[in-house]
Design an enzyme around this catalytic site. Structure first.
Site, PDB file in Angstrom:
ATOM      1  N   SER A 200      -1.929  -1.067  -4.692  1.00 20.55           N
ATOM      2  CA  SER A 200      -3.019  -1.782  -4.013  1.00 20.55           C
ATOM      3  C   SER A 200      -4.198  -0.838  -3.746  1.00 20.55           C
ATOM      4  O   SER A 200      -4.797  -0.337  -4.696  1.00 20.55           O
ATOM      5  CB  SER A 200      -2.442  -2.416  -2.742  1.00 20.55           C
ATOM      6  OG  SER A 200      -3.357  -3.300  -2.166  1.00 20.55           O
TER       7      SER A 200
ATOM      8  N   ASP B 153      -1.346 -13.423  -7.093  1.00 18.37           N
ATOM      9  CA  ASP B 153      -1.845 -12.497  -6.068  1.00 18.37           C
ATOM     10  C   ASP B 153      -3.088 -13.093  -5.382  1.00 18.37           C
ATOM     11  O   ASP B 153      -4.106 -13.304  -6.042  1.00 18.37           O
ATOM     12  CB  ASP B 153      -2.182 -11.151  -6.742  1.00 18.37           C
ATOM     13  CG  ASP B 153      -2.413 -10.042  -5.740  1.00 18.37           C
ATOM     14  OD1 ASP B 153      -2.878 -10.346  -4.618  1.00 18.37           O
ATOM     15  OD2 ASP B 153      -2.142  -8.881  -6.069  1.00 18.37           O
TER      16      ASP B 153
ATOM     17  N   HIS C 252       1.087 -10.400  -4.053  1.00 19.19           N
ATOM     18  CA  HIS C 252       0.679  -9.005  -3.893  1.00 19.19           C
ATOM     19  C   HIS C 252       1.882  -8.077  -3.668  1.00 19.19           C
ATOM     20  O   HIS C 252       1.797  -6.877  -3.912  1.00 19.19           O
ATOM     21  CB  HIS C 252      -0.304  -8.911  -2.724  1.00 19.19           C
ATOM     22  CG  HIS C 252      -1.178  -7.702  -2.775  1.00 19.19           C
ATOM     23  ND1 HIS C 252      -2.067  -7.453  -3.808  1.00 19.19           N
ATOM     24  CD2 HIS C 252      -1.300  -6.647  -1.923  1.00 19.19           C
ATOM     25  CE1 HIS C 252      -2.692  -6.305  -3.581  1.00 19.19           C
ATOM     26  NE2 HIS C 252      -2.233  -5.795  -2.453  1.00 19.19           N
TER      27      HIS C 252
HETATM   28  C1  MLT Z   1      -5.902  -3.818  -0.019  1.00 18.90           C
HETATM   29  O1  MLT Z   1      -5.653  -4.550   0.923  1.00 18.90           O
HETATM   30  O2  MLT Z   1      -5.552  -2.641  -0.044  1.00 18.90           O
HETATM   31  C2  MLT Z   1      -6.663  -4.414  -1.147  1.00 18.90           C
HETATM   32  O3  MLT Z   1      -5.880  -5.243  -1.821  1.00 18.90           O
HETATM   33  C3  MLT Z   1      -7.168  -3.427  -2.092  1.00 18.90           C
HETATM   34  C4  MLT Z   1      -8.236  -2.578  -1.524  1.00 18.90           C
HETATM   35  O4  MLT Z   1      -8.874  -2.975  -0.555  1.00 18.90           O
HETATM   36  O5  MLT Z   1      -8.453  -1.511  -2.092  1.00 18.90           O
END
Ligand code: MLT
Length: 207
Positions: A106, A156, A187
């Protein structure tokens, strides 16, 4: 002076195995991905970092303005800091800087993608779990032959499919050897996917 990151270094059992650089998702820390890195390769050294930015008390690797909208100045600065820290850590912990493979989830996958798109020879490979394109580079970087695995979720709600596809295209145009695994999930990571990632690692790095 080299920027410091809170981190964990776990020495490897085999000097010839690549070092895994693990980068957590939003709200995680340097301990999160160590078990996964160890599952993927029992012999690799692991350098696991904590992001230096706090969002409502949750660590991240760079600031965002809203979900999926990244602060590009901070992304650039943090990507540079990450690259410098890995260079310095290689000297500190005596691992081969030319054999560092990133494992990012992520937000960690997004800064890993940013490093790949920014800095030549920064990484010898990458496992990007739920990544999206972090920015559009002016020109595709040189990533000839670098093995990159992207694992993405069709359902996702955070990462829109086109933003993963755009990243895969960019990396492919840059000469990387890109494999994309589409999961019928959101996710969160699935056990099946972790087996697939481990298989890819074995086939790619042969350990
Ligand atoms: C997160 O929540 O980390 C997002 O999916 C990705 C990001 O903000 O880089």
């Amino acid at each position: 002076m080299t920027p410091e990151f809170t981190h964990r270094f776990v020495p490897g059992a085999m000097a010839s195995a690549p070092t895994i650089l693990s980068l957590h998702g939003t709200g995680g820390d340097e301990h999160d991905l160590v078990p996964l890195a160890r599952m993927i390769d029992g012999d690799s050294a692991i350098l696991s970092l904590r992001g230096r930015v706090l969002e409502n008390g949750k660590p991240r690797f760079f600031r965002r303005l809203s979900e999926g909208v990244f602060d590009q100045d901070d992304l650039r600065a943090q990507t540079l800091a990450l690259g410098q820290f890995v260079n310095e850590a290689a000297a500190r912990y005596h691992f081969d800087r030319s054999r560092v493979v990133v494992l990012g989830y992520s937000n960690g996958a997004n800064i890993a993608a940013s490093l790949l798109l920014t800095e030549r020879d920064a990484l010898a490979g990458a496992i990007l779990l739920r990544p999206m394109v972090p920015f559009e580079p002016a020109a595709p970087p040189a990533l000839t032959g670098i093995p990159i695995l992207i694992s993405a979720g069709r359902k996702d709600p955070i990462v829109p499919t086109p933003r993963t596809e755009r990243l895969a295209d960019l990396l492919h145009q840059s000469g990387a050897t890109v494999s994309v695994l589409w999961q019928e999930t959101g996710h969160a990571l699935s056990p099946l996917e972790l087996e697939q990632v481990t298989d890819w690692w074995r086939q790619t790095f042969g350990t």
